[in-house]
Design a protein around this motif. Sequence first.
Motif, PDB file in Angstrom:
ATOM      1  N   VAL A 240       0.860  -1.181   0.000  1.00 37.95           N
ATOM      2  CA  VAL A 240       0.000   0.000   0.000  1.00 37.95           C
ATOM      3  C   VAL A 240       0.896   1.229   0.000  1.00 37.95           C
ATOM      4  O   VAL A 240       1.930   1.252   0.680  1.00 37.95           O
ATOM      5  N   PRO A 241       0.577   2.285  -0.760  1.00 36.06           N
ATOM      6  CA  PRO A 241       1.389   3.502  -0.740  1.00 36.06           C
ATOM      7  C   PRO A 241       1.447   4.116   0.653  1.00 36.06           C
ATOM      8  O   PRO A 241       0.494   4.052   1.419  1.00 36.06           O
ATOM      9  N   LYS A 242       2.561   4.730   0.959  1.00 40.36           N
ATOM     10  CA  LYS A 242       2.747   5.333   2.282  1.00 40.36           C
ATOM     11  C   LYS A 242       1.911   6.603   2.406  1.00 40.36           C
ATOM     12  O   LYS A 242       1.733   7.346   1.440  1.00 40.36           O
ATOM     13  N   GLY A 243       1.414   6.846   3.628  1.00 39.04           N
ATOM     14  CA  GLY A 243       0.611   8.037   3.855  1.00 39.04           C
ATOM     15  C   GLY A 243       0.396   8.300   5.333  1.00 39.04           C
ATOM     16  O   GLY A 243       0.686   7.455   6.193  1.00 39.04           O
ATOM     17  N   ASP A 244      -0.115   9.497   5.628  1.00 38.40           N
ATOM     18  CA  ASP A 244      -0.439   9.868   7.004  1.00 38.40           C
ATOM     19  C   ASP A 244      -1.797   9.323   7.419  1.00 38.40           C
ATOM     20  O   ASP A 244      -2.030   9.022   8.590  1.00 38.40           O
ATOM     21  N   VAL A 245      -2.696   9.240   6.451  1.00 41.63           N
ATOM     22  CA  VAL A 245      -4.026   8.672   6.676  1.00 41.63           C
ATOM     23  C   VAL A 245      -4.331   7.734   5.523  1.00 41.63           C
ATOM     24  O   VAL A 245      -4.174   8.109   4.350  1.00 41.63           O
ATOM     25  N   LEU A 246      -4.755   6.514   5.838  1.00 35.50           N
ATOM     26  CA  LEU A 246      -5.160   5.550   4.812  1.00 35.50           C
ATOM     27  C   LEU A 246      -6.657   5.309   4.965  1.00 35.50           C
ATOM     28  O   LEU A 246      -7.130   4.979   6.054  1.00 35.50           O
ATOM     29  N   MET A 247      -7.395   5.496   3.885  1.00 34.71           N
ATOM     30  CA  MET A 247      -8.847   5.293   3.900  1.00 34.71           C
ATOM     31  C   MET A 247      -9.197   4.020   3.128  1.00 34.71           C
ATOM     32  O   MET A 247      -8.658   3.780   2.044  1.00 34.71           O
ATOM     33  N   LEU A 248     -10.099   3.235   3.685  1.00 38.29           N
ATOM     34  CA  LEU A 248     -10.603   2.038   3.010  1.00 38.29           C
ATOM     35  C   LEU A 248     -12.122   2.069   3.080  1.00 38.29           C
ATOM     36  O   LEU A 248     -12.710   1.702   4.098  1.00 38.29           O
ATOM     37  N   LYS A 249     -12.733   2.529   2.012  1.00 38.26           N
ATOM     38  CA  LYS A 249     -14.192   2.645   2.008  1.00 38.26           C
ATOM     39  C   LYS A 249     -14.834   1.476   1.274  1.00 38.26           C
ATOM     40  O   LYS A 249     -14.533   1.211   0.111  1.00 38.26           O
ATOM     41  N   ARG A 250     -15.727   0.781   1.976  1.00 32.06           N
ATOM     42  CA  ARG A 250     -16.427  -0.387   1.424  1.00 32.06           C
ATOM     43  C   ARG A 250     -15.438  -1.379   0.803  1.00 32.06           C
ATOM     44  O   ARG A 250     -15.666  -1.920  -0.280  1.00 32.06           O
ATOM     45  N   ILE A 251     -14.337  -1.606   1.483  1.00 31.41           N
ATOM     46  CA  ILE A 251     -13.328  -2.554   1.019  1.00 31.41           C
ATOM     47  C   ILE A 251     -13.308  -3.800   1.894  1.00 31.41           C
ATOM     48  O   ILE A 251     -13.426  -4.925   1.403  1.00 31.41           O
ATOM     49  N   MET A 252     -13.187  -3.612   3.200  1.00 30.55           N
ATOM     50  CA  MET A 252     -13.006  -4.762   4.079  1.00 30.55           C
ATOM     51  C   MET A 252     -14.211  -5.683   4.096  1.00 30.55           C
ATOM     52  O   MET A 252     -14.075  -6.888   4.324  1.00 30.55           O
ATOM     53  N   HIS A 253     -15.394  -5.149   3.815  1.00 28.08           N
ATOM     54  CA  HIS A 253     -16.566  -6.034   3.847  1.00 28.08           C
ATOM     55  C   HIS A 253     -16.580  -7.025   2.679  1.00 28.08           C
ATOM     56  O   HIS A 253     -17.390  -7.951   2.667  1.00 28.08           O
ATOM     57  N   ASP A 254     -15.685  -6.841   1.715  1.00 30.11           N
ATOM     58  CA  ASP A 254     -15.604  -7.757   0.577  1.00 30.11           C
ATOM     59  C   ASP A 254     -14.833  -9.037   0.887  1.00 30.11           C
ATOM     60  O   ASP A 254     -14.875  -9.978   0.086  1.00 30.11           O
ATOM     61  N   TRP A 255     -14.106  -9.074   2.022  1.00 29.43           N
ATOM     62  CA  TRP A 255     -13.110 -10.112   2.212  1.00 29.43           C
ATOM     63  C   TRP A 255     -13.278 -10.866   3.529  1.00 29.43           C
ATOM     64  O   TRP A 255     -13.831 -10.365   4.497  1.00 29.43           O
ATOM     65  N   GLU A 256     -12.725 -12.098   3.546  1.00 27.54           N
ATOM     66  CA  GLU A 256     -12.681 -12.912   4.757  1.00 27.54           C
ATOM     67  C   GLU A 256     -11.740 -12.276   5.776  1.00 27.54           C
ATOM     68  O   GLU A 256     -10.903 -11.432   5.439  1.00 27.54           O
ATOM     69  N   ASP A 257     -11.831 -12.734   7.020  1.00 22.52           N
ATOM     70  CA  ASP A 257     -11.012 -12.170   8.087  1.00 22.52           C
ATOM     71  C   ASP A 257      -9.520 -12.263   7.776  1.00 22.52           C
ATOM     72  O   ASP A 257      -8.767 -11.311   8.001  1.00 22.52           O
ATOM     73  N   GLU A 258      -9.069 -13.421   7.285  1.00 22.73           N
ATOM     74  CA  GLU A 258      -7.642 -13.593   7.026  1.00 22.73           C
ATOM     75  C   GLU A 258      -7.140 -12.583   5.995  1.00 22.73           C
ATOM     76  O   GLU A 258      -6.042 -12.014   6.131  1.00 22.73           O
TER      77      GLU A 258
END
Length: 343
Positions: A240-258
């Motif tokens: 992931v590109p480096k940053g001070d704030v990383l936003m993940l909108k409607r991303i994590m709900h697409d994937w399993e816990d692992e």
Amino acid sequence: MSPEAAPDEAVDPCASSAFLVNESLGYLFPAALRAAAVVGVADHLAHGPRSPAELAEATGTDPRNLYRVLRLLATRGVFEEDAGGRFRLTAAGDALRTDAPCSARSAVLMNTDRSMWLPTADLSRCVSEGTSAFEHLFGLPFFDYFGQDEDTADVFHCGMAAMSDAENGPIAAACDLPPTGTVVDVGGGHGGLLLAVLDRHPGLHGVLYDQPHVLAGHRLDTPGTAGRWATETGDFFAAVPKGDVLMLKRIMHDWEDEQCVTLLDRCRAALAPGGRILVVDAVIPPGNAPHQAKALDLLLMACLVGRERTEAEFATLFESAGLKLARVVPTPTVLSVVEAVAA
């Protein structure tokens, strides 16, 4: 076909049976909504009421069957039929116009596309086998299928952008962001949220990170953001590109816990000292009250491998990735900002 409350336990059992039968027909409303969106009925009502015959001529459809679709949608407040049999747009139906502010048409077409519709008809497979129905029907996992089907991918990305348009402003306002620094929108699609953030915070620089075919449709190139944004391509499970704030909108709900833990680990490695990860997702509330996330959770179950999560489940994921839950910030939308920092 209008929504009705469930009967009280003391009501005649036949009333309960009638209630469930009525509920089982509920899928016909989104089917009718899709039909109206596909043929563009709302676009032809922008200047006032018209008869089904006039609308059929304008849309190249059958007047009798078009009337039947509009009649059902009128029971739910999308259109309104007058005494002369003409239909007009309601305030809600106006959002079905292609050129309406915050048009919902692309989102409706996405949510009712066969790639979403067919798997939900096979929810019993998900319940019985504990797996998604999508791959069984289409031969590939969800995102792999989109990678080789350009038309369906376009429906999805345009639909997600349309769903986001009404959300991005309120969400950007709810995010606690520094006056300067770099904000990375991880898997940010066409960049609607990042654009709203940059518009509100002129001292910030933004990076939109996604797949090349997605970034081709980005919307960041505006006079107000000139010189303050960049796009980067890659696989967010790898880096992931480096940053001070990383936003993940409607991303994590697409994937399993692992997979979520892997993604969060990559985000933690990319965070500047003192940085934060803002997971913008629905947080399922406790209790029996309706919430859009409870419905969308079944769509995720049918099509993908992820799910909507509770606050406690987010906290567990963060802990597994060397992070800790700092706070949950509600927004005026169905989404919340779930903030994580290094543990």
